[in-house]
Design an enzyme around this catalytic site. Structure first.
Site, PDB file in Angstrom:
ATOM      1  N   ARG A 120       0.815  -1.242   0.000  1.00 46.48           N
ATOM      2  CA  ARG A 120       0.000   0.000   0.000  1.00 46.48           C
ATOM      3  C   ARG A 120       0.834   1.272   0.000  1.00 46.48           C
ATOM      4  NH1 ARG A 120      -2.723  -3.221   3.874  1.00 46.48           N
ATOM      5  NH2 ARG A 120      -4.601  -4.146   3.001  1.00 46.48           N
ATOM      6  N   LYS A 142       3.354  11.389 -11.239  1.00 46.91           N
ATOM      7  CA  LYS A 142       2.624  10.471 -12.124  1.00 46.91           C
ATOM      8  C   LYS A 142       3.455   9.206 -12.284  1.00 46.91           C
ATOM      9  CE  LYS A 142      -0.139  13.520 -15.074  1.00 46.91           C
ATOM     10  NZ  LYS A 142      -0.320  14.030 -16.453  1.00 46.91           N
ATOM     11  N   GLU A 184      11.189  19.108 -24.157  1.00 50.15           N
ATOM     12  CA  GLU A 184      10.338  19.309 -22.971  1.00 50.15           C
ATOM     13  C   GLU A 184      10.751  20.575 -22.218  1.00 50.15           C
ATOM     14  OE1 GLU A 184       7.652  17.592 -22.325  1.00 50.15           O
ATOM     15  OE2 GLU A 184       7.897  15.643 -23.275  1.00 50.15           O
ATOM     16  N   LYS A 226       7.355  23.273 -13.358  1.00 46.50           N
ATOM     17  CA  LYS A 226       6.529  22.073 -13.164  1.00 46.50           C
ATOM     18  C   LYS A 226       6.019  22.016 -11.726  1.00 46.50           C
ATOM     19  CE  LYS A 226       5.557  17.366 -14.045  1.00 46.50           C
ATOM     20  NZ  LYS A 226       5.755  16.154 -14.785  1.00 46.50           N
ATOM     21  N   GLU A 236      -4.446  16.797 -11.952  1.00 48.81           N
ATOM     22  CA  GLU A 236      -4.822  17.207 -13.308  1.00 48.81           C
ATOM     23  C   GLU A 236      -6.324  17.357 -13.511  1.00 48.81           C
ATOM     24  OE1 GLU A 236      -2.185  15.695 -16.410  1.00 48.81           O
ATOM     25  OE2 GLU A 236      -3.841  15.832 -17.818  1.00 48.81           O
ATOM     26  N   ARG A 240      -2.992  21.602 -14.740  1.00 49.03           N
ATOM     27  CA  ARG A 240      -1.844  20.707 -14.973  1.00 49.03           C
ATOM     28  C   ARG A 240      -1.777  20.238 -16.423  1.00 49.03           C
ATOM     29  NH1 ARG A 240       0.897  15.968 -11.256  1.00 49.03           N
ATOM     30  NH2 ARG A 240       2.319  15.236 -12.865  1.00 49.03           N
ATOM     31  N   ASN A 244       0.929  19.309 -20.972  1.00 48.72           N
ATOM     32  CA  ASN A 244       0.807  18.446 -22.149  1.00 48.72           C
ATOM     33  C   ASN A 244       0.781  19.247 -23.449  1.00 48.72           C
ATOM     34  OD1 ASN A 244       0.658  16.047 -20.629  1.00 48.72           O
ATOM     35  ND2 ASN A 244      -1.503  16.444 -20.196  1.00 48.72           N
ATOM     36  N   HIS A 247       1.368  17.711 -26.851  1.00 49.80           N
ATOM     37  CA  HIS A 247       1.406  16.258 -26.677  1.00 49.80           C
ATOM     38  C   HIS A 247       0.273  15.523 -27.393  1.00 49.80           C
ATOM     39  CE1 HIS A 247       4.532  17.251 -23.886  1.00 49.80           C
ATOM     40  NE2 HIS A 247       4.676  16.018 -23.458  1.00 49.80           N
ATOM     41  N   HIS A 251       1.276  12.477 -29.503  1.00 53.48           N
ATOM     42  CA  HIS A 251       0.849  11.093 -29.267  1.00 53.48           C
ATOM     43  C   HIS A 251       0.253  10.490 -30.535  1.00 53.48           C
ATOM     44  CE1 HIS A 251       0.592  11.893 -24.664  1.00 53.48           C
ATOM     45  NE2 HIS A 251       1.798  11.561 -25.045  1.00 53.48           N
ATOM     46  N   HIS A 264      10.000  10.244 -28.063  1.00 53.43           N
ATOM     47  CA  HIS A 264       8.852  11.012 -27.568  1.00 53.43           C
ATOM     48  C   HIS A 264       9.101  12.525 -27.684  1.00 53.43           C
ATOM     49  CE1 HIS A 264       5.434  12.167 -25.178  1.00 53.43           C
ATOM     50  NE2 HIS A 264       6.217  12.749 -24.284  1.00 53.43           N
TER      51      HIS A 264
HETATM   52  P1  NAD Z   1      13.815   6.092 -21.290  1.00 54.64           P
HETATM   53  O1  NAD Z   1      13.619   5.882 -19.854  1.00 54.64           O
HETATM   54  O2  NAD Z   1      13.458   4.975 -22.204  1.00 54.64           O
HETATM   55  O3  NAD Z   1      15.336   6.509 -21.532  1.00 54.64           O
HETATM   56  C1  NAD Z   1      15.773   6.745 -22.858  1.00 54.64           C
HETATM   57  C2  NAD Z   1      17.004   5.866 -23.194  1.00 54.64           C
HETATM   58  O4  NAD Z   1      18.140   6.398 -22.513  1.00 54.64           O
HETATM   59  C3  NAD Z   1      16.872   4.444 -22.707  1.00 54.64           C
HETATM   60  O5  NAD Z   1      17.485   3.588 -23.641  1.00 54.64           O
HETATM   61  C4  NAD Z   1      17.651   4.451 -21.400  1.00 54.64           C
HETATM   62  O6  NAD Z   1      18.130   3.173 -21.027  1.00 54.64           O
HETATM   63  C5  NAD Z   1      18.777   5.382 -21.747  1.00 54.64           C
HETATM   64  N1  NAD Z   1      19.419   6.068 -20.639  1.00 54.64           N
HETATM   65  C6  NAD Z   1      18.840   6.566 -19.519  1.00 54.64           C
HETATM   66  N2  NAD Z   1      19.736   7.254 -18.808  1.00 54.64           N
HETATM   67  C7  NAD Z   1      20.890   7.206 -19.475  1.00 54.64           C
HETATM   68  C8  NAD Z   1      22.178   7.756 -19.240  1.00 54.64           C
HETATM   69  N3  NAD Z   1      22.440   8.549 -18.202  1.00 54.64           N
HETATM   70  N4  NAD Z   1      23.164   7.480 -20.140  1.00 54.64           N
HETATM   71  C9  NAD Z   1      22.903   6.718 -21.234  1.00 54.64           C
HETATM   72  N5  NAD Z   1      21.705   6.207 -21.521  1.00 54.64           N
HETATM   73  C10 NAD Z   1      20.712   6.450 -20.639  1.00 54.64           C
HETATM   74  O7  NAD Z   1      13.023   7.374 -21.812  1.00 54.64           O
HETATM   75  P2  NAD Z   1      12.790   8.822 -21.203  1.00 54.64           P
HETATM   76  O8  NAD Z   1      12.755   9.715 -22.366  1.00 54.64           O
HETATM   77  O9  NAD Z   1      13.692   9.114 -20.076  1.00 54.64           O
HETATM   78  O10 NAD Z   1      11.320   8.692 -20.581  1.00 54.64           O
HETATM   79  C11 NAD Z   1      10.211   8.350 -21.383  1.00 54.64           C
HETATM   80  C12 NAD Z   1       9.156   7.747 -20.495  1.00 54.64           C
HETATM   81  O11 NAD Z   1       8.782   8.712 -19.528  1.00 54.64           O
HETATM   82  C13 NAD Z   1       7.889   7.350 -21.221  1.00 54.64           C
HETATM   83  O12 NAD Z   1       7.488   6.085 -20.777  1.00 54.64           O
HETATM   84  C14 NAD Z   1       6.867   8.394 -20.802  1.00 54.64           C
HETATM   85  O13 NAD Z   1       5.563   7.905 -20.779  1.00 54.64           O
HETATM   86  C15 NAD Z   1       7.361   8.733 -19.430  1.00 54.64           C
HETATM   87  N6  NAD Z   1       6.977  10.067 -18.970  1.00 54.64           N
HETATM   88  C16 NAD Z   1       6.397  10.165 -17.756  1.00 54.64           C
HETATM   89  C17 NAD Z   1       6.050  11.405 -17.257  1.00 54.64           C
HETATM   90  C18 NAD Z   1       5.486  11.519 -15.891  1.00 54.64           C
HETATM   91  O14 NAD Z   1       5.031  12.602 -15.500  1.00 54.64           O
HETATM   92  N7  NAD Z   1       5.523  10.467 -15.108  1.00 54.64           N
HETATM   93  C19 NAD Z   1       6.296  12.572 -18.003  1.00 54.64           C
HETATM   94  C20 NAD Z   1       6.900  12.432 -19.241  1.00 54.64           C
HETATM   95  C21 NAD Z   1       7.252  11.177 -19.727  1.00 54.64           C
HETATM   96  N1  GLY Z   2       4.097  15.220 -17.991  1.00 59.05           N
HETATM   97  C1  GLY Z   2       2.867  15.820 -17.706  1.00 59.05           C
HETATM   98  C2  GLY Z   2       2.529  15.823 -16.256  1.00 59.05           C
HETATM   99  O1  GLY Z   2       3.327  15.454 -15.432  1.00 59.05           O
HETATM  100  O2  GLY Z   2       1.439  16.178 -15.916  1.00 59.05           O
END
Ligand code: NAD
Ligand code: GLY
Length: 364
Positions: A120, A142, A184, A226, A236, A240, A244, A247, A251, A264
């Protein structure tokens, strides 16, 4: 120098430590309560940065277990989420354990959802290692995994205890991932802070060369914006959604190109240009500001022209987007650079024109 941004959420407020070497600053131990730590990372990040983290944790006297996920967005699924929970159970982690995410957004989102649901909810610390994760996914609570029917369909709002945005960890990031993260960062300028947008243009070269001071300011200001938005609307219900910006277009582009053409952030770059174009068509943004947005994004080596996709297909894909509320398409538009807002008053013909304009550019 460490910059500290607080996400102000009452008794769930937490710090984001930003700077070169913050992971080694001795502060991590303050955020570990019990005698157990579970690090969730992946097979790419572990060989690069796990040793650094293990060295820091050696001082805490906690028992440290490490779970390595395979790399990639496709791994952000229910079976890997279950595997993290199985791992925590197998290693007898109790309610006072601390889950630490060491990785990009994929690792952070999955580890966060596991931390939110294990017994939990247990303590959770984010150590984001991509620029996108430092400025966006690690902040705001999130957490999620994907479902075959869509991204992030299963998850929870669950705030971490602390975020360590150590800019040294970005040194190993591939250049393409770095630029995708910058998209971003530019987003924050467009939605909330014209001065920051101008600063980004002025520091284009420093950012592309990954100058430490420039990175720290870019990450710091992005996190401040942020944090302010999340503090106003954690779950949201309204504002919030401006996070996006671009986005919904992005998407749709990602879905229609099979999630294997654009990172992305690259799709977001194109989406932000399309949102600026629509904002201009709707009589909000000046043509000059719409052009400035496109130009600024382009100077960071990010794509600004949409792929040749049928408008109908784009509209359908946008309709599937989670920003649709009660059957009406909600979009984030900009009144000016630094002033974005959520609206469901989208003129369908003008939207069609934005989509067709993108397509014409590609067909030419
Ligand atoms: P990712 O986590 O896939 O990382 C991108 C690539 O970089 C991967 O291959 C990873 O292994 C590599 N990597 C990470 N750190 C590294 C480093 N220091 N050196 C070398 N390689 C490294 O992608 P991302 O762009 O970090 O995140 C995308 C994800 O985040 C998506 O799933 C998306 O939905 C999510 N997201 C979430 C939120 C949220 O608010 N929670 C917001 C935006 C995106
Ligand atoms: N990445 C959008 C949010 O965190 O709301």
């Amino acid at each position: 120098m460490t910059r500290i941004v607080t996400v102000p959420l009452g008794d769930r407020s937490y710090p984001i430590y930003i700077g070169a070497g913050v992971l080694r600053s001795g502060r991590l131990a303050e955020h570990i309560a019990g005698s157990q730590v579970a690090i969730v990372t992946n097979t790419v990040v572990a060989p690069l940065w796990l040793k650094t983290l293990n060295t820091v944790l050696a001082d805490s006297n906690a028992k440290v277990d490490v779970f390595e996920l395979p790399d990639g967005e496709a791994e952000k699924n229910l079976s890997n989420y279950e595997a993290i929970l199985d791992f925590l159970i197998a290693h007898k982690h109790n309610r006072s354990t601390t889950v630490i995410a060491l990785g990009g957004g994929v690792v952070g989102d999955m580890a966060g959802f596991a931390a939110a649901t294990y017994q939990r909810g247990v303590r959770f610390v984010q150590i984001p290692t991509t620029l996108l994760a430092q400025v966006d996914s690690s902040v705001g609570g999130k957490t999620a995994v994907n479902h075959p029917q869509g991204k992030n369909l299963i998850g929870a709002f669950y705030q971490p205890e602390a975020v360590f945005a150590d800019t040294e960890l970005l040194a190993t990031l591939p250049a393409r991932e770095w630029r995708a993260g910058i998209a971003e960062v530019i987003k924050y300028g467009i939605i909330q802070d014209c001065n920051f947008f101008n600063w980004l243009i002025e520091h284009n070269q420093a950012l592309l060369e990954m100058s430490s001071d420039a990175i720290i300011h870019a990450v710091g200001r992005s996190c401040e914006i942020k944090a302010e938005v999340v503090a106003q609307d954690e779950r949201e219900g309204g504002i919030r959604a401006i996070l996006n910006y671009g986005h919904t277009f992005a998407h749709a582009i990602e879905a229609l190109t099979g999630y294997n053409t654009y990172l992305h952030g690259e799709a977001v770059a194109i989406g932000m240009v399309m949102a600026a174009d629509l904002s201009w068509r709707q009589g909000l943004l000046t043509l000059n500001d719409s052009a400035r947005i496109k130009q600024a994004i382009g100077t960071f080596g990010l794509p600004v022209v949409p792929p040749a996709l049928e408008s109908e297909a784009m509209l359908n894909a946008m309709g599937m987007d989670k920003k649709v509320l009660d059957g009406r398409l909600r979009l984030i538009l900009a009144r000016s650079i630094g002033d974005a807002f959520v609206t469901d008053a989208v003129d369908q013909q003008l939207l069609q024109a934005t989509l067709s304009a993108g397509k014409r550019l590609c067909d030419d």
